[in-house]
Motif scaffolding. Structure first.
Motif, PDB file in Angstrom:
ATOM      1  N   SER A   1      11.302  16.366 -10.253  1.00 40.93           N
ATOM      2  CA  SER A   1      12.077  15.128 -10.305  1.00 40.93           C
ATOM      3  C   SER A   1      12.745  14.863  -8.961  1.00 40.93           C
ATOM      4  O   SER A   1      12.728  13.747  -8.447  1.00 40.93           O
ATOM      5  N   PHE A   2      13.315  15.934  -8.390  1.00 37.80           N
ATOM      6  CA  PHE A   2      13.976  15.800  -7.102  1.00 37.80           C
ATOM      7  C   PHE A   2      12.967  15.353  -6.044  1.00 37.80           C
ATOM      8  O   PHE A   2      13.246  14.455  -5.236  1.00 37.80           O
ATOM      9  N   ALA A   3      11.779  15.960  -6.083  1.00 39.15           N
ATOM     10  CA  ALA A   3      10.738  15.604  -5.111  1.00 39.15           C
ATOM     11  C   ALA A   3      10.363  14.133  -5.267  1.00 39.15           C
ATOM     12  O   ALA A   3      10.183  13.407  -4.277  1.00 39.15           O
ATOM     13  N   TYR A   4      10.282  13.686  -6.502  1.00 40.52           N
ATOM     14  CA  TYR A   4       9.883  12.302  -6.764  1.00 40.52           C
ATOM     15  C   TYR A   4      10.928  11.319  -6.229  1.00 40.52           C
ATOM     16  O   TYR A   4      10.597  10.319  -5.581  1.00 40.52           O
ATOM     17  N   VAL A   5      12.193  11.655  -6.475  1.00 45.48           N
ATOM     18  CA  VAL A   5      13.280  10.793  -5.983  1.00 45.48           C
ATOM     19  C   VAL A   5      13.263  10.763  -4.457  1.00 45.48           C
ATOM     20  O   VAL A   5      13.381   9.706  -3.826  1.00 45.48           O
ATOM     21  N   LEU A   6      13.066  11.939  -3.865  1.00 44.83           N
ATOM     22  CA  LEU A   6      13.051  12.057  -2.405  1.00 44.83           C
ATOM     23  C   LEU A   6      11.896  11.247  -1.802  1.00 44.83           C
ATOM     24  O   LEU A   6      12.072  10.538  -0.803  1.00 44.83           O
ATOM     25  N   ILE A   7      10.740  11.337  -2.424  1.00 48.08           N
ATOM     26  CA  ILE A   7       9.564  10.623  -1.909  1.00 48.08           C
ATOM     27  C   ILE A   7       9.819   9.117  -1.949  1.00 48.08           C
ATOM     28  O   ILE A   7       9.520   8.395  -0.994  1.00 48.08           O
ATOM     29  N   ASN A   8      10.418   8.664  -3.025  1.00 46.82           N
ATOM     30  CA  ASN A   8      10.700   7.226  -3.131  1.00 46.82           C
ATOM     31  C   ASN A   8      11.694   6.770  -2.066  1.00 46.82           C
ATOM     32  O   ASN A   8      11.556   5.678  -1.506  1.00 46.82           O
ATOM     33  N   LEU A   9      12.648   7.638  -1.774  1.00 48.68           N
ATOM     34  CA  LEU A   9      13.614   7.316  -0.724  1.00 48.68           C
ATOM     35  C   LEU A   9      12.899   7.203   0.623  1.00 48.68           C
ATOM     36  O   LEU A   9      13.129   6.269   1.410  1.00 48.68           O
ATOM     37  N   MET A  10      12.004   8.165   0.868  1.00 46.04           N
ATOM     38  CA  MET A  10      11.272   8.142   2.139  1.00 46.04           C
ATOM     39  C   MET A  10      10.413   6.891   2.258  1.00 46.04           C
ATOM     40  O   MET A  10      10.269   6.302   3.343  1.00 46.04           O
ATOM     41  N   ILE A  11       9.853   6.474   1.143  1.00 45.90           N
ATOM     42  CA  ILE A  11       9.007   5.276   1.164  1.00 45.90           C
ATOM     43  C   ILE A  11       9.855   4.044   1.489  1.00 45.90           C
ATOM     44  O   ILE A  11       9.458   3.209   2.301  1.00 45.90           O
ATOM     45  N   ASP A  12      11.038   3.992   0.895  1.00 49.22           N
ATOM     46  CA  ASP A  12      11.940   2.871   1.196  1.00 49.22           C
ATOM     47  C   ASP A  12      12.256   2.833   2.684  1.00 49.22           C
ATOM     48  O   ASP A  12      12.342   1.764   3.294  1.00 49.22           O
ATOM     49  N   LEU A  13      12.431   4.019   3.251  1.00 48.51           N
ATOM     50  CA  LEU A  13      12.760   4.078   4.684  1.00 48.51           C
ATOM     51  C   LEU A  13      11.559   3.684   5.543  1.00 48.51           C
ATOM     52  O   LEU A  13      11.710   3.100   6.621  1.00 48.51           O
ATOM     53  N   THR A  14      10.363   3.995   5.038  1.00 44.17           N
ATOM     54  CA  THR A  14       9.146   3.637   5.783  1.00 44.17           C
ATOM     55  C   THR A  14       9.027   2.120   5.927  1.00 44.17           C
ATOM     56  O   THR A  14       8.472   1.629   6.914  1.00 44.17           O
ATOM     57  N   TYR A  15       9.529   1.385   4.933  1.00 49.34           N
ATOM     58  CA  TYR A  15       9.453  -0.083   5.002  1.00 49.34           C
ATOM     59  C   TYR A  15      10.084  -0.612   6.293  1.00 49.34           C
ATOM     60  O   TYR A  15       9.639  -1.594   6.861  1.00 49.34           O
ATOM     61  N   LEU A  16      11.155   0.101   6.710  1.00 43.33           N
ATOM     62  CA  LEU A  16      11.868  -0.340   7.914  1.00 43.33           C
ATOM     63  C   LEU A  16      10.941  -0.327   9.127  1.00 43.33           C
ATOM     64  O   LEU A  16      11.027  -1.182  10.005  1.00 43.33           O
TER      65      LEU A  16
ATOM     66  N   ILE B   1       0.850  -1.208   0.000  1.00 47.69           N
ATOM     67  CA  ILE B   1       0.000   0.000   0.000  1.00 47.69           C
ATOM     68  C   ILE B   1       0.880   1.251   0.000  1.00 47.69           C
ATOM     69  O   ILE B   1       0.673   2.181  -0.790  1.00 47.69           O
ATOM     70  N   VAL B   2       1.874   1.266   0.883  1.00 46.02           N
ATOM     71  CA  VAL B   2       2.759   2.433   0.957  1.00 46.02           C
ATOM     72  C   VAL B   2       3.515   2.606  -0.365  1.00 46.02           C
ATOM     73  O   VAL B   2       3.716   3.721  -0.854  1.00 46.02           O
ATOM     74  N   THR B   3       3.909   1.488  -0.986  1.00 45.14           N
ATOM     75  CA  THR B   3       4.599   1.570  -2.277  1.00 45.14           C
ATOM     76  C   THR B   3       3.713   2.278  -3.301  1.00 45.14           C
ATOM     77  O   THR B   3       4.157   3.165  -4.035  1.00 45.14           O
ATOM     78  N   VAL B   4       2.448   1.880  -3.321  1.00 45.05           N
ATOM     79  CA  VAL B   4       1.543   2.474  -4.318  1.00 45.05           C
ATOM     80  C   VAL B   4       1.266   3.934  -3.997  1.00 45.05           C
ATOM     81  O   VAL B   4       1.118   4.747  -4.908  1.00 45.05           O
ATOM     82  N   ILE B   5       1.226   4.263  -2.702  1.00 41.98           N
ATOM     83  CA  ILE B   5       1.055   5.689  -2.357  1.00 41.98           C
ATOM     84  C   ILE B   5       2.214   6.485  -2.967  1.00 41.98           C
ATOM     85  O   ILE B   5       2.019   7.560  -3.538  1.00 41.98           O
ATOM     86  N   GLY B   6       3.399   5.951  -2.878  1.00 40.71           N
ATOM     87  CA  GLY B   6       4.574   6.625  -3.456  1.00 40.71           C
ATOM     88  C   GLY B   6       4.468   6.750  -4.959  1.00 40.71           C
ATOM     89  O   GLY B   6       4.667   7.821  -5.527  1.00 40.71           O
ATOM     90  N   VAL B   7       4.120   5.637  -5.602  1.00 39.60           N
ATOM     91  CA  VAL B   7       3.982   5.659  -7.072  1.00 39.60           C
ATOM     92  C   VAL B   7       2.875   6.648  -7.456  1.00 39.60           C
ATOM     93  O   VAL B   7       2.992   7.418  -8.417  1.00 39.60           O
ATOM     94  N   GLY B   8       1.824   6.625  -6.644  1.00 39.26           N
ATOM     95  CA  GLY B   8       0.684   7.500  -6.934  1.00 39.26           C
ATOM     96  C   GLY B   8       1.041   8.969  -6.844  1.00 39.26           C
ATOM     97  O   GLY B   8       0.348   9.810  -7.416  1.00 39.26           O
ATOM     98  N   LEU B   9       2.118   9.273  -6.115  1.00 37.80           N
ATOM     99  CA  LEU B   9       2.507  10.685  -6.034  1.00 37.80           C
ATOM    100  C   LEU B   9       2.884  11.236  -7.412  1.00 37.80           C
ATOM    101  O   LEU B   9       2.751  12.427  -7.659  1.00 37.80           O
ATOM    102  N   ALA B  10       3.333  10.350  -8.284  1.00 38.92           N
ATOM    103  CA  ALA B  10       3.610  10.791  -9.662  1.00 38.92           C
ATOM    104  C   ALA B  10       2.313  11.230 -10.323  1.00 38.92           C
ATOM    105  O   ALA B  10       2.254  12.243 -11.021  1.00 38.92           O
ATOM    106  N   LEU B  11       1.247  10.442 -10.062  1.00 42.53           N
ATOM    107  CA  LEU B  11      -0.072  10.825 -10.590  1.00 42.53           C
ATOM    108  C   LEU B  11      -0.471  12.183 -10.022  1.00 42.53           C
ATOM    109  O   LEU B  11      -1.050  13.015 -10.708  1.00 42.53           O
ATOM    110  N   LEU B  12      -0.159  12.364  -8.753  1.00 40.50           N
ATOM    111  CA  LEU B  12      -0.542  13.586  -8.071  1.00 40.50           C
ATOM    112  C   LEU B  12       0.129  14.796  -8.732  1.00 40.50           C
ATOM    113  O   LEU B  12      -0.514  15.827  -8.946  1.00 40.50           O
ATOM    114  N   ILE B  13       1.409  14.645  -9.070  1.00 40.41           N
ATOM    115  CA  ILE B  13       2.129  15.764  -9.697  1.00 40.41           C
ATOM    116  C   ILE B  13       1.456  16.143 -11.017  1.00 40.41           C
ATOM    117  O   ILE B  13       1.223  17.306 -11.305  1.00 40.41           O
TER     118      ILE B  13
END
Lengths: 313, 526
Positions: free
Chosen positions: A290-305, A239-251
């Motif tokens: 682009s920077f925001a997108y990369v950053l969001i994906n990084l944060m999502i990876d960290l959320t997995y922890l 779910i969190v992964t898709v929220i991250g991917v969905g942020l691209a839709l949001l942009i």
């Protein structure tokens, strides 16, 4: 962990470099001459040439790219061709509305989609499940601008519950902020709710059939605890992964929503800049996205922890 | 209480969640035709910047609704017997927004900068021997030989308007943009409140000295009745109309014709044509490349086209368009029907005959089609259809307006990225005489896009510029129109009007003019 972070941060550099080169070249290959646009309809060929020279557009492409890259590396995104203002200050003026819209949309999405998806999974094959899935298909199918106009017509023009357009900073008060945010955020969140609800349903459904859920039930835990603590938590990673991917839709959606609801954010700045071929502004905004997108994906990876202690980087 | 918004707002206020918005009751909220990007009205010809100019600056002379030049900042204007020395005395008490008095030196510097940039200004400066300010209140312009358009030039109502700025700002080279907007006009530009792409704020200039005469176009008294005018940027036309319906804005400067039915039935919204001359469509030929490098082929195209089809396809409602044989706009001083009727009806047989006479070999006409501006979108498809019926082969290429604007500057052949024809629209005030109207400039490389070259037409325009007698000027304008039709510099493709719409329960008092003016406008008391 620190090594992972360092690797990920280092990986953003080639990504942003690629984006910078790609956007720079794409803009130069797109028809349309900023100098002719700046000069106005009645301008002569000579005036347009003068302006082209002033904007540095008569220099060879490589030189233009070199000058721009050097500036960007110093943190200077240049000056807008039109406004005679630094691009950074234009972006600074526009960040708050876009961030507000994105956050309110995300809030609505999570608050609505996760419970809806969970309920649909729990009441699998019931009318509720079908309703949620039906909404999901419809939500995907209706373009955000159609929904925007529809909401404006019903809730702003006919019922007069909310304003048609505009943005008020939260500093002006919570209600002025919210009354201008409800319609655009609702319009923008529909497609997002549809996506997340669907994924939540699928993930929770899968987890509900697993052994540990059966064990939890066997221990006599209340259903609420079983669903929330045992099923939903274990279903959270996709779910969190898709929220991250969905942020691209949001942009992408922000660009349209801000135009329809006249919100002076980054999305509208992007549209205006593209229509006017304001190269420095377009380049800076796309780099920022682009920077925001990369950053969001990084944060999502960290959320997995946090969500799954088994994950280690 | 009908609206739950009000109830919720009250609740929110009670809970301390909201701060009451400070409503500035004496404010006009306006959606203009475009967003203000450039604040230098001399550097760009963009109409939104011209409109900004009218808010902030004033002019030495001005044009009234009858097309007569009137003094504006000038108290008096005297011409020597030989017509070579023009002496202006400024009105008492004129001040700039920074408190400095307006002096003759400011006028000289401003006109000098404008004269380097504007087409009519450049023409005028060819005749000017010197400009000086003998004292703080006076300006003298000395001509090398009599020039018939000095008044018309200094009172030019549309881009570029000779606005008067402080000498220090006007000293900026003409090819560089100014970055301060300090004028002596009725409104002060609030630079701190300007949010590019969002809103522009103008405040009433308390020390403005309006003339005593009633307002008439750009002339007469400019009484300011509101404290603030806010131009709200709203690129989506539908959103703007919705905001007008709900009263969130007071005025839409230009309403798209296809959205008019949404507001026409609303008694609290008034739709009116504030610019009675409107706009003129133009079909422009590129004179450099085949097939339109041949005057006979161009005349064949004019024979095939007709105004009615253009204006009915784009505007639709006859209340907002007219066909007009006069190239210099019907009902204006230099209007003449001479020869112009050819633009009113298609004659496909004549077109085919002319093509045969010119040995037209079927070379495709590369016709540029603008797709994103509602008032232009349907023009090129109509032209394509009419030209094909007249015997032409047409290659219509669609693009957004900004791409078209860029491409029309290219002098290369069509196969190398150039073009043969396009359609555009002019504010009528820009085409009311043969010097201001760019389409008639036939000086080749220096002419407007399309670059026609015709020595006879240029000689006529030169005679027109030198002529000081109005009747003689009219006779020359007629000859110029006939010659322009003979060489087919362009085709006048119909006139149309764009209405403004405003909440008549909130605001009123708007005056007519070649641009939208906000002096005289006022909020309506309940």
């Amino acid at each position: 962990m620190l090594g992972f972070l360092a690797r990920r941060v280092a990986a953003t550099v080639p990504v942003l470099l690629f984006v910078a080169v790609f956007v720079f070249l794409l803009l130069r290959l797109t028809p349309g001459d900023p100098a002719a646009i700046v000069a106005g309809d009645n301008a002569s060929t000579e005036q347009i040439e003068e302006i082209r020279a002033q904007l540095g557009l008569d220099e060879p492409l490589l030189e233009q790219f070199g000058l721009w890259s050097a500036k960007v590396l110093r943190g200077d995104f240049g000056e807008s061709f039109f406004f005679k203002q630094p691009v950074a200050s234009l972006i600074g003026q526009r960040i708050e509305p876009t961030l507000s819209l994105a956050l309110v949309t995300l809030f609505i999405t999570v608050v609505v989609a996760v419970p809806l998806g969970t309920l649909a999974a729990y009441y699998h094959r019931s009318w509720l499940d079908r309703l949620v899935m039906g909404f999901s298909v419809a939500g995907f199918s209706v373009p955000v601008f159609v929904l925007g106009y529809l909401l404006i017509y019903v809730f702003a023009v006919e019922l007069r519950w909310f304003p048609v357009q505009g943005f008020a900073s939260i500093r002006e008060g919570l209600w002025p902020f919210l009354e201008r945010m409800v319609l655009p955020a609702s319009a923008l969140s529909v497609i997002y709710v549809a996506l997340i609800a669907r994924i939540t349903r699928a993930s929770v459904l899968e987890v509900l059939g697993e052994d540990h859920v059966r064990t939890a039930r066997g221990k006599g835990l209340p259903e609420r605890t079983v669903v929330i603590n045992h099923a939903l938590r274990n279903a959270a990673v996709p779910i969190v992964t898709v929220i991250g991917v969905g942020l691209a839709l949001l942009i992408g959606g922000v660009v349209v929503t801000e135009s329809v609801f006249n919100i002076p954010g980054l999305g509208r700045l992007t549209v205006d800049a593209v229509l006017a071929r304001d190269y420095p502004t377009i380049q800076a905004v796309i780099l920022l996205f682009s920077f925001a997108y990369v950053l969001i994906n990084l944060m999502i990876d960290l959320t997995y922890l946090v969500l799954d202690p088994r994950i280690r980087y | 209480m009908r609206s739950p918004t009000r109830a919720l707002t009250t609740l929110a206020l009670a809970l301390g969640l909201a701060s009451p918005a400070v409503a500035d009751e004496n404010m006009l909220r306006v959606v203009m035709h475009s967003d203000l990007k450039i604040i230098d009205p001399i550097w760009t010809t963009a109409y939104i910047t011209r409109d900004h100019g009218y808010m902030v600056y004033d002019t030495l002379l001005a044009l009234d609704a009858d097309g007569v030049v009137q003094p504006q900042m000038a108290e008096s204007w005297e011409v020597s017997d030989d017509g070579l020395t023009h002496s202006f005395t400024l009105r008492d008490g004129l001040t700039f927004h920074d408190g400095a008095p307006v002096t003759g030196a400011d006028v000289v510097a401003s006109l000098g900068r404008w004269g380097k940039r504007d087409t009519m200004g450049q023409q005028l400066m060819q005749f000017v021997e010197g400009m000086e300010a003998p004292d703080e209140q006076s300006v003298t312009i000395t001509l090398a030989e009599p020039y018939g358009l000095l008044g018309q030039s200094l009172a030019k109502p549309s881009s570029n308007v000779p606005f008067i700025m402080p000498a220090g700002i006007a000293a900026t080279p003409a090819d560089e943009q100014i970055d301060e907007a300090i004028g002596s006009g009725p409104f002060v530009f609030d630079a701190d409140a300007w949010e590019p792409g969002n809103k522009v704020v103008y405040r009433k200039f308390a020390d403005y000295q309006p003339r005593d005469e009633p307002p008439s176009w750009t002339a007469g008294g400019k009484l300011v009745n509101v404290d603030v005018v806010e131009w709200v940027s709203m690129p989506d036309a539908q959103t703007a109309v919705n905001a007008l319906i709900t009263g969130e804005i007071d005025v839409i400067e230009q309403v798209a014709h296809d959205l008019l039915p949404l507001v026409e039935g609303d008694p609290s919204i008034e739709v009116r044509i504030a610019n009675p001359l409107g706009y003129q469509y133009m079909f422009r030929f590129n004179h450099l490349h085949p097939p339109f490098d041949d005057a006979t082929v161009r005349r064949a195209a004019v024979a095939a086209l007709n105004q009615e089809d253009f204006v009915s396809a784009t505007i639709g409602n006859p209340a907002f368009y007219r066909v007009c044989a006069a190239m210099f706009i019907c009902d204006t001083p230099f209007a003449t029907d001479a020869g112009g009727a050819i633009a009113l009806a298609s004659d496909f047989d004549a077109s085919k005959a002319l093509l045969e006479e010119a040995d037209y070999d079927g070379t495709p006409v590369v016709l540029m089609h603008s797709t994103d501006l509602q008032v232009l979108t349907n023009l090129a498809p109509v032209a394509k259809s009419l030209l094909e019926r007249g015997g032409f082969t047409v290659d219509m290429q669609s693009m957004d307006w900004q791409t078209l604007v860029s491409r029309r500057a290219k002098q290369e052949p069509p196969e190398d990225g150039g073009w043969n024809a396009f359609l555009t629209a002019w504010v009528a005030a820009d085409v009311m005489n043969p010097i201001a109207a760019a389409g008639f400039n036939a000086s080749g490389e220096d002419a407007w896009f399309g670059w026609p070259e015709d020595a006879e037409l240029e000689a006529l325009r030169d005679r027109f510029a030198r002529e000081t007698d109005l009747d003689a000027q009219r006779a020359l304008a007629e000859q110029i129109q006939l010659r322009a039709l003979e060489v087919a510099t362009h085709m006048h493709a119909g006139q149309y009007f764009v209405p403004m719409a405003f909440r008549n329960d909130q605001v009123g008092g708007f005056i007519d003019g070649p641009a939208t003016f906000f002096w005289q406008a006022a909020r309506v008391d309940d």
